[in-house]
Write a protein that holds these residues in place. Sequence first.
Motif, PDB file in Angstrom:
ATOM      1  N   THR A   8      13.142  34.594 -70.867  1.00  0.00           N
ATOM      2  CA  THR A   8      13.824  33.426 -70.409  1.00  0.00           C
ATOM      3  C   THR A   8      13.406  33.214 -69.332  1.00  0.00           C
ATOM      4  N   LEU A  88      21.914  32.813 -71.982  1.00  0.00           N
ATOM      5  CA  LEU A  88      20.611  33.283 -72.555  1.00  0.00           C
ATOM      6  C   LEU A  88      20.037  34.021 -71.399  1.00  0.00           C
ATOM      7  N   SER A  92      19.484  38.246 -73.233  1.00  0.00           N
ATOM      8  CA  SER A  92      18.403  38.999 -72.595  1.00  0.00           C
ATOM      9  C   SER A  92      18.648  40.478 -72.264  1.00  0.00           C
TER      10      SER A  92
END
Length: 124
Positions: A8, A88, A92
């Motif tokens: 990411t 994201l 993650s």
Amino acid sequence: MRMLCSSTLIGEFFVIGFAGLVAMKDDSLAMSTVWTVCGVAMVLSVLLCGMITRPGGVQLGWALQIGLIASGFFVPVMFVLGAAFAVLWWASVHYGRKVDGIKERWAASQAAQPGQATAGPDAA
């Protein structure tokens, strides 16, 4: 968690660079200011890749996400991209911790059963 978060952050590195190129077109922003801010954010995103597992690494990642969203005041598309990367980042961290827990439980079960040669959770 480290692999997911690092992926990411590397994606953010490129998005920050492209946002700098867009911000450079704005006459009201000084080019030196744009590239100083973008450069610091890009370096931070790369450094965070190695700091994820250290204390405060995830919190610094959240600070970077807030900065990306706030950069939307200068490059409006960054509101959307910053929010997308914040989601994201959450995924993650959340799923990365779950994977780490599964790996720890698997390693503990393997340590309890020496002598069995079986494929690990990473084997495909």
